[in-house]
Motif scaffolding. Structure first.
Motif, PDB file in Angstrom:
ATOM      1  N   THR A 157       0.827  -1.210   0.000  1.00  0.00           N
ATOM      2  CA  THR A 157       0.000   0.000   0.000  1.00  0.00           C
ATOM      3  C   THR A 157       0.861   1.259   0.000  1.00  0.00           C
ATOM      4  O   THR A 157       0.602   2.205  -0.758  1.00  0.00           O
ATOM      5  CB  THR A 157      -0.919   0.000   1.237  1.00  0.00           C
ATOM      6  OG1 THR A 157      -1.567  -1.259   1.312  1.00  0.00           O
ATOM      7  CG2 THR A 157      -1.954   1.098   1.143  1.00  0.00           C
TER       8      THR A 157
ATOM      9  N   THR B  74      -8.586  -9.349  11.961  1.00  0.00           N
ATOM     10  CA  THR B  74      -7.607  -8.698  11.091  1.00  0.00           C
ATOM     11  C   THR B  74      -7.752  -9.176   9.652  1.00  0.00           C
ATOM     12  O   THR B  74      -7.677  -8.385   8.716  1.00  0.00           O
ATOM     13  CB  THR B  74      -6.181  -8.985  11.592  1.00  0.00           C
ATOM     14  OG1 THR B  74      -6.152  -8.835  12.997  1.00  0.00           O
ATOM     15  CG2 THR B  74      -5.194  -8.043  10.956  1.00  0.00           C
TER      16      THR B  74
ATOM     17  N   LEU C 130     -10.746  -7.578   8.169  1.00  0.00           N
ATOM     18  CA  LEU C 130     -10.453  -6.168   7.885  1.00  0.00           C
ATOM     19  C   LEU C 130      -9.596  -6.054   6.622  1.00  0.00           C
ATOM     20  O   LEU C 130      -9.851  -5.210   5.748  1.00  0.00           O
ATOM     21  CB  LEU C 130      -9.724  -5.559   9.078  1.00  0.00           C
ATOM     22  CG  LEU C 130      -9.741  -4.047   9.198  1.00  0.00           C
ATOM     23  CD1 LEU C 130     -11.163  -3.572   9.433  1.00  0.00           C
ATOM     24  CD2 LEU C 130      -8.852  -3.600  10.348  1.00  0.00           C
ATOM     25  N   ALA C 131      -8.596  -6.926   6.509  1.00  0.00           N
ATOM     26  CA  ALA C 131      -7.716  -6.895   5.342  1.00  0.00           C
ATOM     27  C   ALA C 131      -8.518  -7.161   4.072  1.00  0.00           C
ATOM     28  O   ALA C 131      -8.289  -6.535   3.035  1.00  0.00           O
ATOM     29  CB  ALA C 131      -6.606  -7.940   5.493  1.00  0.00           C
TER      30      ALA C 131
ATOM     31  N   LEU D 236     -11.688  -6.409   3.654  1.00  0.00           N
ATOM     32  CA  LEU D 236     -12.488  -5.218   3.353  1.00  0.00           C
ATOM     33  C   LEU D 236     -11.619  -4.121   2.749  1.00  0.00           C
ATOM     34  O   LEU D 236     -12.044  -3.394   1.853  1.00  0.00           O
ATOM     35  CB  LEU D 236     -13.159  -4.700   4.628  1.00  0.00           C
ATOM     36  CG  LEU D 236     -14.270  -5.571   5.194  1.00  0.00           C
ATOM     37  CD1 LEU D 236     -14.837  -4.956   6.451  1.00  0.00           C
ATOM     38  CD2 LEU D 236     -15.369  -5.765   4.154  1.00  0.00           C
ATOM     39  N   VAL D 237     -10.372  -3.982   3.250  1.00  0.00           N
ATOM     40  CA  VAL D 237      -9.513  -2.893   2.798  1.00  0.00           C
ATOM     41  C   VAL D 237      -8.895  -3.202   1.442  1.00  0.00           C
ATOM     42  O   VAL D 237      -8.912  -2.366   0.535  1.00  0.00           O
ATOM     43  CB  VAL D 237      -8.401  -2.619   3.837  1.00  0.00           C
ATOM     44  CG1 VAL D 237      -7.430  -1.581   3.312  1.00  0.00           C
ATOM     45  CG2 VAL D 237      -9.014  -2.146   5.144  1.00  0.00           C
ATOM     46  N   TRP D 238      -8.343  -4.404   1.288  1.00  0.00           N
ATOM     47  CA  TRP D 238      -7.535  -4.693   0.102  1.00  0.00           C
ATOM     48  C   TRP D 238      -8.221  -5.618  -0.900  1.00  0.00           C
ATOM     49  O   TRP D 238      -7.699  -5.823  -1.986  1.00  0.00           O
ATOM     50  CB  TRP D 238      -6.196  -5.310   0.514  1.00  0.00           C
ATOM     51  CG  TRP D 238      -5.298  -4.340   1.217  1.00  0.00           C
ATOM     52  CD1 TRP D 238      -4.761  -3.197   0.679  1.00  0.00           C
ATOM     53  CD2 TRP D 238      -4.823  -4.399   2.559  1.00  0.00           C
ATOM     54  NE1 TRP D 238      -3.997  -2.555   1.617  1.00  0.00           N
ATOM     55  CE2 TRP D 238      -4.019  -3.270   2.789  1.00  0.00           C
ATOM     56  CE3 TRP D 238      -5.000  -5.312   3.598  1.00  0.00           C
ATOM     57  CZ2 TRP D 238      -3.389  -3.022   3.999  1.00  0.00           C
ATOM     58  CZ3 TRP D 238      -4.378  -5.058   4.810  1.00  0.00           C
ATOM     59  CH2 TRP D 238      -3.587  -3.926   4.993  1.00  0.00           C
TER      60      TRP D 238
ATOM     61  N   TYR E 260      -4.802 -11.421   1.392  1.00  0.00           N
ATOM     62  CA  TYR E 260      -5.352 -11.346   2.741  1.00  0.00           C
ATOM     63  C   TYR E 260      -5.454 -12.711   3.404  1.00  0.00           C
ATOM     64  O   TYR E 260      -5.512 -12.824   4.612  1.00  0.00           O
ATOM     65  CB  TYR E 260      -6.731 -10.663   2.702  1.00  0.00           C
ATOM     66  CG  TYR E 260      -7.870 -11.583   2.328  1.00  0.00           C
ATOM     67  CD1 TYR E 260      -8.100 -11.943   1.008  1.00  0.00           C
ATOM     68  CD2 TYR E 260      -8.717 -12.097   3.297  1.00  0.00           C
ATOM     69  CE1 TYR E 260      -9.124 -12.785   0.664  1.00  0.00           C
ATOM     70  CE2 TYR E 260      -9.754 -12.947   2.960  1.00  0.00           C
ATOM     71  CZ  TYR E 260      -9.951 -13.284   1.645  1.00  0.00           C
ATOM     72  OH  TYR E 260     -10.963 -14.125   1.311  1.00  0.00           O
TER      73      TYR E 260
ATOM     74  N   TYR F 222     -18.549  -8.925   5.872  1.00  0.00           N
ATOM     75  CA  TYR F 222     -18.272  -8.319   7.175  1.00  0.00           C
ATOM     76  C   TYR F 222     -18.184  -9.359   8.285  1.00  0.00           C
ATOM     77  O   TYR F 222     -17.884  -9.023   9.418  1.00  0.00           O
ATOM     78  CB  TYR F 222     -19.356  -7.293   7.528  1.00  0.00           C
ATOM     79  CG  TYR F 222     -19.244  -6.035   6.719  1.00  0.00           C
ATOM     80  CD1 TYR F 222     -18.538  -4.945   7.197  1.00  0.00           C
ATOM     81  CD2 TYR F 222     -19.824  -5.951   5.466  1.00  0.00           C
ATOM     82  CE1 TYR F 222     -18.416  -3.799   6.444  1.00  0.00           C
ATOM     83  CE2 TYR F 222     -19.702  -4.814   4.705  1.00  0.00           C
ATOM     84  CZ  TYR F 222     -18.999  -3.736   5.197  1.00  0.00           C
ATOM     85  OH  TYR F 222     -18.865  -2.620   4.454  1.00  0.00           O
TER      86      TYR F 222
END
Lengths: 294, 366
Positions: free
Chosen positions: A55, A110, A113-114, A116-118, A218, B301
């Protein structure tokens, strides 16, 4: 390509993969011996090391500052996780199983989250070197020597830290004789944080270094955790040489199997061998450690 | 005097909650005609079977499994493959699925269950990863990622388990059998022996073994029996969905099962069923609610929400939802100014229907 060339190729790439496993396993071993806890985040650090570095590089930061920034961020995040999740449990003397489950929850969080982000796509990274070169007929990716050298430096650094510095000696004291260490004024909680941070630092750096070769995604964290655990257990858990040797053997075995079986089986090989070894000698490979009945 | 009254009330309450839950479970299909809610009811039962196996392993043997997804998948795939590819009678295939899962568990348990520390959870975790890879890769038999089907329905004569309601009662029937079997085991030689050896309930394995309890053997029997039921649950899943693909049997499924056990409360079987209901409700709420606002759907989610919730529950309510009454009562005592001693907490916990581990936390002996 002759049989010898193929063997050499497998050996070299196996050592490169094995050095990643060695770093993860060393982190697990350090945390395990200082705190008795299994750090389920071991593979997650590697994933974060790769993804966060990518990133930063994509945002225009040069490679070396990007890696340094990543190290700072992951170590800080790890400290927050330690304070929130591990510290209260260690104070309450909660069982190792509770800590394992809590860290499993953090790892799942984590990873989610990874995602969702990447997103799910694997990310690539340009390194200092690119292309391939040849040694004795084996084709080697240019990043491989870099990976092996950095790993050697990390292992040397860990050795110097644990053997020559006051912090390292305190950690070892805490691992060997917890009560005596406490009487000498060494705080087990501080050493716990130090062990977790050291593991996070090593694995994150390894993740950033290996990403140009393997790409990062991820989903790579959990399998790495279990492979590090396997390497550490097969190698004996208490001796760093054994852990490193176990990790290299695992890497070579995996690369060797990948050469002859469909690629999808790669992850199953190491785990299958681990299960078989433990099935045959459930206590044999981990005899060095203080495992006892219940 | 006061304590005697509160004891009576507590015992009545202790029976009231399971009775109400049981009645609600029996009556639910009469109150909803929506296929969606009825299918959720079936799934609660199917997951409860696996979660109960996991929870009883923790409650009786003190071992955390992270791989019951593999036993579930073993049951499902054995039953599915036998009935589709070899034309075996579905009931026999269902039984074979349970036996296959139990055999797998027995072989694993012989070597790993006795080991302290992280070897057992990590080996079950490894088992689940290997199992998933094999489901995807051995595609000649399993159909690979796209799976296989259609799997025939279960039937008795002309009575086919086709509708949601019929599957609902069949699956809850299996749950009821599990309740009976495990309740009996808890009050038999095996249960008493294991309780004497249980680290988290104040027992000592050394003392139990000195008294002639074969702890490792009993642990493995509990593990294999749980895996048998998990396999049956997986088989029912196969005959209900009628199409199998690997994705439901990944490690994440085992994680969700573990969460059901912990969120509900592993110290009571009703708690585990409650945990299954909570988690499935949460899953559906995520899919329906977040799915409206996001592009990727609510499912993406799950990792974040479940992971965070799992950590919070373990930190702040380690005994799960069933430990809430005991906790509140202890809090009330504290507010009244009475110091709550450890024994008091244990007594309160026992009255609330949970085993005498103060708040369900897994604590090292000090």
């Amino acid at each position: 390509m002759s049989l010898w060339d193929q063997f050499l190729q497998i050996l070299i790439s196996g050592i490169a993969v094995g050095s990643l496993y060695a770093i993860v396993a060393l982190g697990l071993m350090i945390v395990e011996s200082v705190t008795r806890y299994l750090n389920f985040l071991a593979g997650t650090y590697v994933m974060l090391g790769g993804m966060v570095t990518v990133t930063f590089v994509e945002a225009g930061v040069p490679l070396v500052p990007a890696i340094l920034l990543t190290l700072v961020i992951v170590c800080l995040g790890n400290a927050v996780v330690w304070r929130v999740a591990v510290y209260p449990l260690q104070v309450q003397r909660a069982s190792g199983l509770t800590v394992l489950m809590v860290l499993l929850g953090v790892a799942t969080f984590t990873e989610g989250l990874a995602y969702l982000v990447w997103g799910w796509q694997p990310r690539d990274l340009d390194s200092f070197f690119s292309g391939t070169f040849h040694i004795f007929g084996a084709t080697v990716f240019a990043q491989v020597p870099e990976i092996i050298i950095v790993t050697l430096l990390m292992i040397l650094g860990v050795y110097l830290l644990l053997d020559r510095t006051f912090l390292g000696k305190s950690m070892r004291a805490c691992a060997d004789r917890p009560v005596a260490a406490r009487l000498m004024g060494i705080s087990p909680l501080a050493m716990s944080l130090a062990a977790f941070t050291l593991a996070a630092f090593l694995s994150t750096l390894a993740g950033a270094i290996i990403t140009p070769w393997t790409t990062a995604s991820y989903i790579m964290g959990f399998p790495l955790t279990i492979k590090g655990f396997i390497a550490a257990n097969v190698g004996g858990l208490t001796r760093a040489e054994g852990v490193i040797a176990g990790a290299l053997a695992l890497g070579i075995l995996e690369q060797g199997a990948a050469g002859y079986l469909p690629a999808g089986y790669k992850d199953a090989i190491a785990l299958g061998v681990f299960l078989l070894i433990l099935l045959v000698r459930p206590t044999g490979v981990i005899r060095a450690h203080q495992w006892k009945a219940q | 005097m006061e304590s005697a009254i509160s004891r009576v009330r507590a015992i009545k309450l202790g029976w009231l909650v399971p009775a109400a839950l049981g009645l609600a479970i029996i009556l639910t299909p009469f109150f909803t005609s929506s296929i969606y809610y009825q299918s959720i009811g079936v799934f609660v039962a199917l997951y409860a079977i696996a979660a109960l196996a996991m929870g009883t392993l923790l409650a009786y043997a003190g071992r955390v499994s992270m791989g019951h997804g593999a036993f579930y998948g073993m049951g499902a795939y054995t039953a599915g493959i036998l009935s589709v590819r070899y034309d075996v009678n579905p009931w026999l295939a269902l039984l074979a699925g349970g036996v296959a899962a139990a055999a797998l568990a027995y072989v694993l348990g012989r070597s790993f269950l006795g080991l302290i520390g992280h070897v057992f959870p990590m080996s079950t975790f490894a088992l689940n990863l290997v199992f998933y890879v094999l489901l995807v890769q051995v595609d000649g038999i399993t159909g690979g990622l796209s799976g296989f089907g259609p799997i025939p329905r279960l039937a008795i004569g002309g009575f086919i388990f086709r509708t949601e309601t019929r599957m609902y009662y069949l699956a809850w029937g299996v749950v009821a059998i599990m309740f009976l079997v495990f309740w009996n085991i808890g009050h038999s030689r095996i249960g008493r022996g294991l309780r004497a050896a249980h680290q988290y309930q104040g027992g000592s394995r050394e003392a139990a073994e000195t008294s002639g309890v074969s702890v490792a053997k009993y642990m493995n029997q509990i593990f294999a029996l749980g895996a048998f039921f998990t396999g049956i649950g997986g088989g029912l899943y196969a005959f209900y969905i009628t199409h199998l693909s690997p994705s439901p049997f990944s490690f994440f499924f085992s994680f969700v099962l573990l969460m059901m056990v912990i969120v509900g409360g592993w110290t009571s079987m009703w708690g585990i069923v409650l945990g299954v209901m909570i988690m499935i409700g949460l899953k559906e709420a995520l899919a329906n609610f977040l799915g409206q606002f996001t592009v990727g759907g609510g499912g993406s989610y799950e990792g974040v929400v479940f992971g965070a919730l799992f950590v919070l529950v373990l930190l702040f309510l380690p005994g799960g939802v069933v430990s809430l009454p005991a906790r509140l009562r202890a809090l009330a005592w504290k507010l009244r100014g009475a110091p709550v001693r450890r024994e008091e907490a244990v007594r309160l916990g026992a009255l609330a229907g949970i085993n005498p581990s103060p708040d369900g936390a897994l604590q090292e002996k000090t």
